[in-house]
Enzyme design. Structure first.
Site, PDB file in Angstrom:
ATOM      1  N   GLY A 176       8.157  29.431 -20.648  1.00  0.00           N
ATOM      2  CA  GLY A 176       6.726  29.418 -20.319  1.00  0.00           C
ATOM      3  C   GLY A 176       6.260  30.594 -19.488  1.00  0.00           C
ATOM      4  O   GLY A 176       5.129  30.592 -19.000  1.00  0.00           O
TER       5      GLY A 176
ATOM      6  N   ASP B 254      -0.891  34.997 -23.690  1.00  0.00           N
ATOM      7  CA  ASP B 254       0.314  35.608 -23.105  1.00  0.00           C
ATOM      8  C   ASP B 254       0.261  37.136 -23.214  1.00  0.00           C
ATOM      9  O   ASP B 254       0.423  37.847 -22.214  1.00  0.00           O
ATOM     10  CB  ASP B 254       1.580  35.101 -23.822  1.00  0.00           C
ATOM     11  CG  ASP B 254       1.939  33.679 -23.443  1.00  0.00           C
ATOM     12  OD1 ASP B 254       1.056  32.967 -22.929  1.00  0.00           O
ATOM     13  OD2 ASP B 254       3.096  33.275 -23.673  1.00  0.00           O
TER      14      ASP B 254
ATOM     15  N   GLY C 180       6.205  33.896 -20.517  1.00  0.00           N
ATOM     16  CA  GLY C 180       5.701  35.036 -21.283  1.00  0.00           C
ATOM     17  C   GLY C 180       6.748  36.086 -21.599  1.00  0.00           C
ATOM     18  O   GLY C 180       6.415  37.259 -21.818  1.00  0.00           O
ATOM     19  N   SER C 181       8.017  35.664 -21.666  1.00  0.00           N
ATOM     20  CA  SER C 181       9.101  36.624 -21.890  1.00  0.00           C
ATOM     21  C   SER C 181       8.921  37.441 -23.178  1.00  0.00           C
ATOM     22  O   SER C 181       9.067  38.674 -23.176  1.00  0.00           O
ATOM     23  CB  SER C 181      10.412  35.836 -21.901  1.00  0.00           C
ATOM     24  OG  SER C 181      11.348  36.426 -22.711  1.00  0.00           O
TER      25      SER C 181
END
Ligand code: MEV
Length: 318
Positions: free
Chosen positions: A110, A157, A112-113
């Site tokens: 969660g 994102d 935003g990798s």
């Protein structure tokens, strides 16, 4: 930044932060607003260095111990996809180079990798080729990759990661900047459970397709919470913001995207004095955020660790 002292660029780097969604996840997919903030201390980094003529562009995912060559990588390979999109955007052929990405961000948590890796890679590659991409352009490129991986993402994102500033976001629009009267602190706690955003968003979509009325009121309320949160942030009413985050969490739990581990972390943060706490991102695992007064940071951090958080990070939103 280019790092060569010669006229041609021999190496370049790019980076991008992670992100947390303050409020409005899931409802943002259906047109409601959401607020997200960058986490500048947790970043993806990309470095590109010239290689022997004819060697092509090699893409190295250092954390995964994986290397692919752009020429032969499948169309849906995440690093190859953003590299090809970036080259098409700037109208350049693939250079002979090695492009390595690393990320401090946990995957499927969660934060935003995926978007951060795409943005970092696109920036490094463009800089290497003598071009700077605007936030708007790099966000649009990363959004195309998000769609390959996340199915029907809202675009929040890639937007917050590319702009690297707090955003009030509505799907399909450029992010709105909003004012922050008083800087505030968030603790981000990792439940240690990982989940696929694609799967969670798809599950909600298929349930909503069957019974739209079940989702209309909660999504509308999440949109209102986001609008009220924007006002609370602009006027420095942080306890009121905490109440809104708690309500958002209750609505998300009611939709079935919380877990016992997330509930435990959220409750521990509140009991230790957080103004509010909720899951962040798709849920069904991943991270929670807690809105915490500066004086309560050590106590809430300790409580989160005791409640099972595998990592606790701090970020200040200013
Ligand atoms: C993912 O970070 C947040 C969700 O709202 C999905 C999206 O906005 O694409 C769950």
């Amino acid at each position: 930044m280019p790092s060569s002292h010669r006229s041609e660029v021999l190496s370049a780097t790019g980076s991008a932060p992670g992100k947390v969604i303050l409020c409005g996840e899931h409802s943002v997919v259906y047109g409601q607003p959401a607020i997200a903030v960058p986490v500048s201390d947790l970043r993806a980094q990309a470095q590109i260095t010239a290689a022997a003529p004819g060697s092509g562009l090699r893409l190295v995912a250092a954390d995964l111990g994986e290397t692919v060559t752009l020429r032969t990588a499948p169309a849906d390979h995440p690093l190859a996809a953003i590299a090809r999109l970036t080259l098409a955007e700037i109208g350049a052929a693939a250079p002979d180079a090695v492009l390595t990405v690393r990320s401090a961000l946990p995957i499927a948590a969660g934060l935003g990798s995926g978007a951060a890796v795409s943005v970092a890679l696109a920036r490094a590659l463009a800089t290497f080729l003598g071009r700077e991409l605007t936030a708007e352009t790099v966000s649009a490129l990363a959004y195309k990759v998000e769609k390959i991986y996340h199915g029907t993402p809202s675009g929040i994102d890639n937007t917050v990661v590319a702009w690297e500033r707090p955003v009030y976001f509505v799907k399909g629009s450029l992010p709105e900047v909003f004012s922050i009267a008083t800087p505030f602190h968030l603790l981000i706690a990792d439940s240690g459970q990982y989940s696929s955003t694609r799967a969670v968003v798809a599950a909600i979509r298929s349930r909503r397709d069957v019974d739209p009325s079940r989702f209309a009121a909660p999504f509308k309320r999440m949109g209102e919470i986001t609008r009220q949160a924007r006002i609370a942030i602009a006027s420095g009413e942080l306890p009121a913001l905490g109440v809104l985050l708690d309500e958002n969490q209750a609505l998300l739990a009611d939709l079935g995207v919380s877990t016992p581990e997330i509930d435990r972390l959220v409750n521990a943060a509140r009991a230790a004095g957080a103004w509010g706490a909720k899951l962040t991102g798709a849920g069904a695992g991943g991270n929670i955020i807690a809105l915490v007064a500066a004086a309560s940071l050590p106590g809430v951090r300790e409580a989160l660790r005791a409640a099972g958080a595998v990592h606790v990070w701090h970020t200040e939103v200013a």
